[in-house]
Structures are given as structure tokens and as C-alpha cells.
Design a protein around this motif. Structure first.
Motif: not given
Length: 578
Positions: A262, A290-291, A352, A355, A388, A405-406, A416
């Protein structure tokens, strides 16, 4: 001259059996031979029978051999337990100290060599394993100097005098066999190609892959057969600014890995079946928040403590369906040590990019068995972090306070951020939430978020999800396996072909989501499908039936006694099933 042989050393755990095998095999690896090693050991620190079987060849080998050419015994139990494997004309080299005896069947020749006595005369009985290596090299007609480089690496830090004492022990073993034994039966190997190759276990390849992928943190709790990953990274990660933390249990390890990911640090944890059971709730947290998360499961005999030092592949269903609720998850299954390295890198990329939690599934034979590996290409390593971008400038949100974020997106993957990024503040919780992460139990939102998460893997890109060896358009049989069974299946296939049976092979490398499009044509084309796996309930066969159908032609070839398959077992059983 022969192009391959099988050598085994055995005795009581804790008396140098592992180091004997290591010195013997590493020296032959340095000469350019291909090797495959499998170690049988008890689930205790000291005591109990242990052995290390090494196959040496001038060509690539990925399985242990059916029979045995040379057995090195440090006690009578080793002879009693392993003699049956010896082929006609085999050799037993045993410590004269215990007055060894072999059956009077004429199958093998016994050389009683005073390992302990010679070593003691040279300074310490601890060098008896080096005498045994020397005796083995006499049978192979190898120069004792072939072992100097390895001895130097192992004992050099203790001083040149120690190196020379160990070399003296090897030379003494050679001399005794050649001088005391009449008409020594030698087994000369054809000359190797001399090329330099790695000789490593799957766990080391996974650990190397993690470093190459940019992982800099590993929280973990020791457990057989996963601990070597942790031990390797304890030594290596600090050199790259990383660290390993031994946690109080597997729950802490998994949640700590989620926290580190995270924060933007590529992190993995590793365990075996019992530890993965404890991690299941946390894996669900990874899916819900979703990490990204990478978890290595090195399968061993179960249930409960089960057979912690024996091979089994019974975690398959648990890894796919073990978490409560429904989350997107990827389960990968490398089949060689080389694949274990590259697949570990890809596990981080997939985690990644999508996610999601990614489980890298291995088994004890792949994790701890040593294989010759062609030099790894770091040019092939690619790092992809998906959506990311830590340097991205995030625009102000509509309400000036929370980042989506979602956010519900077409591909299911949301933008992300990591802590500290301007305008990236959002809420993170394990309960259902709306786009900014704030808890929400609204029915429409629940469905939208579930659908979004489950869309992620619709377009999963995974290179070579199935290793295919298909020589025939309409084969008599398709052999299917995963993880360490690949080499044994390949060898059994060659024997089936020699019998006039047309055989194809599919080794599944992506377990979930299942590569139906790649596997279905192979199943359709075959008259029968035989699934080879280490469990009692045919878990891979069940998954195959669920995803491709054709249940009427699918048969299971199962083994769950803790011992690895031999090529002749698969060959014989396949002929029976056909």
C-alpha cells in the motif's frame, strides 16, 4: 563410457550427508554436467534417515532417475532402505566402521572404505564425508583436483591449512579405493561440454526473482519448505537497501506485506499450506482493498502438520477458492527453476497492473530440488507498475477532499496512489465501499464495485500459460500436470512414444484464471487425457473438467505417499489406464 548416472548418499541426519551431496554435485556442475537433485529428509533437526539423490548427465535432465548406479552409505540403514534402487552392476561404497553388508544377489559390488578411520587419522572424523567424495570420484575415475575449487569456496575462510586437510581427505578416499580394492569397477562419464550453468533450488530462484523485480521487503515466518526464500533475502536485500522481518506468525506477515505494498514498496511473503490457511483472511483484504500482494505457497504434505518434508500438491483448490467471498486472484505455477525466477518477476507485475493478490504456487520438489539452470537473462526482466505513477500530478477532486481510488472503470482497474501524493487522500477499509473508499452498503454501489473488481482479469495477459509439447494432431493420450511433474512426464512420454503410443503433453503454468482457450483444443484432440498430480482427490483433474469439460475422457494418475514420481511409474500407469 556412459552419458548419465545416478548417485545417492545416505545416513543419519546431521552427520554431513547434505554437505557430501553438495560438494559432489557442485564439482560436477562446474565440469559442465547437467544435474538434478532431490533430497529426502526427516522433519527434525538431527537424526532419522536422510539421503540425497543426484542425477548427472551430459544432456538436460529434470527428474530423478528410476534406478541407482552408486550408493554411498554412512550406515546400514541406508543400504537396507535404498539397495532396491540399484541397477544390475551397481556399486555400494560404505563406511567400514559399521561392518556393512549387502544382499547376496550379485546385483552390486560393495566397497567397504574406512571413511571415519581415515578422516580421524587426518585430524578429525568430521572429514569422513570428504573421504566418501574421494571414494566416489575413484569409481567415476575423476581427478581429485576436480573438487578443489568447491573445497576452496567452502573452507577457504577457515584458512589454507583446512582446505588442504579436506583435499587430503578426498585424495585418501581415492587412494584407498584404487589401492585396496582389486579390479575397481569404474563408471566413466562421457566428457561434459564444460559450459558454466547455475545449480540452484527453486526457492533461491524465487528469491532472486524478487530482488530483480524490485522487491525490497519481505515479512515472513519460517516454515518448511519455504524458509530458504527468507534466508536468501536476509542476506541479499540489505545490499539493495531492503530488509526482511521475521514476524510472530503468518497472519502478521501477510498483513504487513499488504501495508508495505500500500505504501508503494514491492513486497512478498512466503509460506506453506498451514501458513497459507492463516493468511486467507488477509488475502481477502488485499482483494477488497485492491492492494497488490505476492504470496508464495510451497506445497507440502498435509493436512495439518502432515508431512512437512515430503512432496504433495494438495493446496490447489485452497489457493483458488480458500478466501471467503469473491475476489479476483491470480494463481501461477512455474514448472522449472528457471521459470520460477521469471514467473516471480511477472507475479509482481501482474499484482500491480491488476491490483490483485497473486499466489505463486510451487511444491517441495520444485522448491528444494536442485537443477542445472542456464544463465538467467536480466535483460528479460521488465518492471510494470500499472496505473501507479508516483510522479503524477493529481488534479483537485470535485469535492476538494477525496481521491476516487476505487473509481468504476471499464477495465476494472482503478487509478492508484500511495500515501503522500498530493490530492491522493482516500479511505481504505475492508468493508464494502464506494469510489473514494468510504463505507457503503447501498445495493447499487455493492454491485458496481463487485462487477468492477471481477472485470479485472477479463483481459489478463500472461505469456505461455501452458507449456505445450504437442507432436501429434490426434494423440492417443494427452498428459497434463503442473509444477515439478514436468520433467518426469517428459521422460515418460519418450518411453510411451517408443512403445508406439502417440503422446502429447500440457503443463499448466497459469492455474487461475484457467487458460481454457489454450487447453481445450489439446483435450479435444486426444483420445484420452491423463492428469498427473501429487494428491489423493485429483484436484487438477477436477479443475480441468470444470473449465474444459470432456470429463468422460479424463483420468487421474495420483501419488500421495510423500515420494516423488519416477518416470517408470508414470510410463507404466499410463499404459494401464490406456
Amino acid at each position: 563410457m556412459i552419458n548419465q548416472l545416478s548417485w545417492k548418499v545416505g545416513g543419519q541426519q546431521g552427520e554431513g550427508i547434505e554437505s557430501t551431496g553438495e560438494i559432489f554435485s557442485i564439482a560436477l556442475n562446474r565440469l559442465g554436467y547437467y544435474l538434478y537433485g532431490y533430497r529426502h529428509f526427516s522433519s527434525r533437526i538431527k537424526g532419522g534417515h536422510t539421503n540425497n539423490k543426484i542425477r548427472v548427465s551430459t544432456t538436460q535432465v529434470r527428474s530423478i532417475s528410476d534406478d541407482l548406479d552408486i550408493l554411498v552409505a554412512f550406515d546400514q540403514e541406508t543400504i537396507d532402505v535404498n539397495y532396491h534402487e540399484l541397477r544390475q552392476g551397481g556399486v555400494v561404497i560404505a563406511d567400514a566402521k559399521f561392518k556393512p553388508s549387502i544382499p547376496e544377489d550379485g546385483k552390486a559390488t560393495l566397497y567397504a572404505v574406512p571413511f571415519t578411520e581415515i578422516a580421524t587419522e587426518l585430524g578429525t572424523s568430521l572429514m569422513k564425508n570428504m573421504v566418501a567424495v574421494g571414494a566416489s570420484s575413484a569409481i567415476l575415475d575423476l581427478d581429485a583436483e576436480s573438487f578443489r575449487e568447491v573445497v576452496q569456496e567452502i573452507f577457504g575462510r577457515k584458512g589454507e591449512s583446512i582446505v588442504e586437510k579436506n583435499m587430503d581427505a578426498i585424495r585418501a578416499g581415492v587412494a584407498f579405493v584404487k589401492e585396496q580394492a582389486e579390479n575397481v569397477q569404474t563408471m566413466q562419464l562421457e566428457k561434459a561440454d564444460g559450459k558454466k550453468r547455475l545449480f540452484m533450488i527453486g526457492n533461491d530462484a524465487i528469491a532472486m526473482g524478487a530482488v530483480a523485480a524490485g522487491s525490497r521487503f519481505m515479512p515472513a515466518y519460517p516454515i518448511t519448505p519455504a524458509s530458504e526464500i527468507m534466508e536468501y533475502l536476509i542476506k541479499k536485500l540489505p545490499k539493495f537497501g531492503g530488509t526482511v522481518i521475521q514476524t510472530e506468525d503468518e497472519i502478521a506477515a501477510c498483513t504487513m506485506a499488504i501495508g508495505a505494498n500500500y505504501a508503494g514498496v514491492r513486497t512478498l511473503t512466503a509460506s506453506a499450506g498451514p501458513g497459507l490457511s492463516l493468511m486467507m483472511e488477509a488475502i481477502g483484504l488485499s482483494g477488497m482493498t485492491e492492494t497488490p500482494l505476492v504470496v508464495v505457497d510451497t506445497q507440502r504434505g498435509g493436512p495439518s502438520t502432515g508431512l512437512p518434508t515430503k512432496i504433495e500438491q494438495s493446496d490447489l483448490m485452497a489457493m483458488i477458492y480458500g478466501t471467503h467471498g469473491e475476489i479476483p486472484k491470480v494463481v501461477m505455477a512455474p514448472s522449472t527453476v528457471q521459470e520460477a525466477f521469471y514467473d516471480t518477476v511477472e507475479a509482481f507485475n501482474i499484482a500491480e497492473e491488476y491490483q490483485v493478490p497473486v499466489i505463486l504456487l510451487t511444491d517441495l520438489q520444485l522448491s528444494l530440488g536442485k537443477q542445472s539452470v542456464e544463465p538467467l537473462s536480466f535483460d528479460k526482466v521488465e518492471i510494470r507498475r500499472g496505473k501507479l505513477d508516483i510522479n503524477a500530478k493529481i488534479p483537485d477532486s470535485d469535492d476538494k477532499s477525496y481521491f476516487k481510488r476505487y473509481e468504476v472503470t471499464e477495465d476494472g482497474v482503478s487509478p492508484r496512489v500511495i500515501p503522500g501524493m498530493k490530492n491522493g487522500i482516500h479511505h481504505v477499509t475492508g468493508v464494502e465501499h464506494e469510489e473514494t473508499g468510504k463505507p457503503s452498503e447501498v445495493a447499487a454501489n455493492r454491485q458496481a464495485q463487485m462487477d468492477k473488481r471481477l472485470r479485472k482479469l477479463n483481459n489478463l495477459k500472461f505469456n505461455n500459460p501452458v507449456h505445450v509439447n504437442a507432436k501429434h494432431e490426434e494423440p492417443d493420450v494427452l498428459l497434463v500436470g503442473f509444477n515439478s511433474t514436468r520433467g518426469t512426464i517428459e521422460e515418460a512420454m519418450e518411453r510411451l512414444e517408443s512403445d508406439g503410443i502417440k503422446a502429447n503433453h500440457a503443463q499448466i503454468r497459469l492455474i487461475h484464471p484457467f487458460p481454457t482457450e489454450e487447453v481445450l483444443p489439446l483435450v479435444k484432440a486426444a483420445k484420452k487425457v491423463i492428469v498427473v498430480e501429487y494428491n489423493a482427490t485429483g484436484q487438477l483433474a477436477s479443475i480441468l473438467k470444470m473449465n474444459v469439460g470432456h470429463a468422460g475422457k479424463i483420468r487421474s494418475l495420483l501419488k500421495y505417499d510423500g515420494d516423488p514420481f519416477l518416470p517408470k511409474e508414470i510410463h507404466t500407469k499410463c499404459k494401464e489406464l490406456l
